[in-house]
Scaffold this motif. Sequence first.
Motif, PDB file in Angstrom:
ATOM      1  N   ASN A 134      -8.197   7.258 -20.778  1.00 19.12           N
ATOM      2  CA  ASN A 134      -8.212   8.619 -21.307  1.00 19.12           C
ATOM      3  C   ASN A 134      -9.643   9.095 -21.535  1.00 19.12           C
ATOM      4  OD1 ASN A 134      -5.741   7.054 -22.763  1.00 19.12           O
ATOM      5  ND2 ASN A 134      -5.150   9.071 -22.017  1.00 19.12           N
ATOM      6  N   HIS A 177      -7.857  14.289 -16.194  1.00 20.67           N
ATOM      7  CA  HIS A 177      -7.342  13.886 -17.513  1.00 20.67           C
ATOM      8  C   HIS A 177      -8.359  13.077 -18.301  1.00 20.67           C
ATOM      9  CE1 HIS A 177      -6.802  10.250 -15.162  1.00 20.67           C
ATOM     10  NE2 HIS A 177      -6.719   9.590 -16.291  1.00 20.67           N
ATOM     11  N   CYS A 211      -1.407  11.578 -16.752  1.00 13.17           N
ATOM     12  CA  CYS A 211      -1.784  12.818 -17.383  1.00 13.17           C
ATOM     13  C   CYS A 211      -0.591  13.419 -18.117  1.00 13.17           C
ATOM     14  CB  CYS A 211      -2.247  13.784 -16.304  1.00 13.17           C
ATOM     15  SG  CYS A 211      -3.539  14.850 -16.818  1.00 13.17           S
ATOM     16  N   GLN A 243       0.252  11.377 -21.041  1.00 12.25           N
ATOM     17  CA  GLN A 243      -0.684  11.549 -22.136  1.00 12.25           C
ATOM     18  C   GLN A 243      -0.306  12.766 -22.987  1.00 12.25           C
ATOM     19  OE1 GLN A 243      -4.392  12.906 -20.857  1.00 12.25           O
ATOM     20  NE2 GLN A 243      -5.427  12.564 -22.783  1.00 12.25           N
ATOM     21  N   ASP A 244       0.128  13.843 -22.313  1.00  7.07           N
ATOM     22  CA  ASP A 244       0.479  15.044 -23.048  1.00  7.07           C
ATOM     23  C   ASP A 244       1.616  14.809 -24.017  1.00  7.07           C
ATOM     24  OD1 ASP A 244      -1.463  16.434 -21.868  1.00  7.07           O
ATOM     25  OD2 ASP A 244      -0.207  17.366 -20.331  1.00  7.07           O
TER      26      ASP A 244
END
Length: 464
Positions: free
Chosen positions: A81, A123, A18, A21-22
């Motif tokens: 995702n 997420h 998560c 991913q950001d």
Amino acid sequence: MLSHRSFYGALILGSFLCLLQDSMAEVGKLVCFYEAASFVREGELGLLIFACQTDQRLSVSLSGPAQLSLVELEPALSFCNFLVYGYAGIDAESHKIKSLDPELSYNRQHYRKITALRQKFPHVRFLLSVGGNRDLSAEGLVDNVKYLNVLEQPEHRSSFRASVVAELSNYGFDGLDLAWQFPMNRPKLQQGVLKRAWSAVRGWFSVASVDSKAPEHREQFATLVRELRMDLQRSGKLLSLSMLPHVDAELFIDVPSVLEHVDFVNLGTYDFHTPERDPKVGDLPAPLYAMYDRDPTHSVQHQVQYWLNQTSGSNAGQLHISIASYGRSWNMTRNSGITGYPPIPAADGAAPAGKQTGIPGLLSWPEICELLQQQPLDKEAPHLRKVGDPTKRFGIYAYRSADENGQNGLWVGYEDPTTAAIKAGFSQAQGLGGVAFHDVSLDDFRGQCAGEKYPILRSIKYRL
Ligand SMILES: *[C@@H]1O[C@H](CO)[C@@H](O)[C@H](O)[C@H]1NC(C)=O
Ligand SMILES: *[C@@H]1O[C@H](CO)[C@@H](O)[C@H](O)[C@H]1NC(C)=O
């Protein structure tokens, strides 16, 4: 069943991804397709003897061998995702989105169970996909007529759109994926495998024979996408497009307009070559680069380049290549030769179904892995031989020539964790948004092959 330790492990990994991913909002996305039919899929129990860990045997006895339970799905969600639920269909009369499961109430419950996984995997975004190859007519054929009907009239489109908005919010989905059915390109006529000039072959069918109203359908589809975008934006929902293999984007997709209104596009870069469409010739299903003497459009690279060309490369971050977790398999005959080198002439249609998945011409990764591991004591005895691809450009296959009686010949072109990583690397090198994975239920979700669950999915994730 998942132990407590691996459960918390998955949670920690999930939160880690998560964070990851950001920090890379645009690239490295992994879109996981989830074939809902796998939830009720049954296979023969006999095959699972080689599952060696006790916890695997336990889960096997609780659910059928090819049946992917929700608990078994969970480890995949640490890597994805997006989870794309495949598939919903369209009602021919009302033009509304509909559930494809015969036990309707049951399926809708399943919608809720899937989107409820959000609590454990915050997420992940959950999309409902409409279309694919599961929305069949009464005759059992893929029914693209209904899909064209929706496009053709503004009232049909609004009926569809309203039903989508309601369905997504009722069942907790984060958005809609359009795996829209358009008329498919005709299979290439097969007149001797090694026909030299492709240009000559190309003239054998014309655009008109696929769909004489293609220009209208292209414009209407762009309109539908634009309208859906407005509807969905209002409720904060996502919209994506998944191209089906053999649907010609040149005919049906106004690329700049569609890209402006979708979050991303999963290119149809798999199943270029299948036993269903090409029963007489076995060949690599999805080469990364165009192969000598083949249709040059049948490569991942060509498809990517086509889409990049339409917008001068500015939308690369919205494009995902698709990677399969299964192989396509043909029967080899005595006239198919003994080298296994593709294309395989005189193939005899789809090879028998795998024991777990039960679909002729298709073998899941664990099924292929098991066949490759079954080495006979007698080295001369027929067994499946793997042929790798040192060039890393085309793909791998495995084969067993037909015996003297013409029996038992098998040829399968497939992906493994290594080839999938090569493709994921290609996606990265091209600056694309990521990868769409077809499908989690055909990866080795129990870790039967090498002990590790979801090896292909994992391999893609680590390469992105
Ligand atoms: C992309 O554009 C280049 C340059 O115009 C052209 O040579 C190439 O054939 C195009 N490729 C595709 C797949 O459209
Ligand atoms: C493929 O071969 C198997 C046995 O080797 C046979 O049962 C099956 O009918 C063959 N399929 C086709 C399409 O000929």
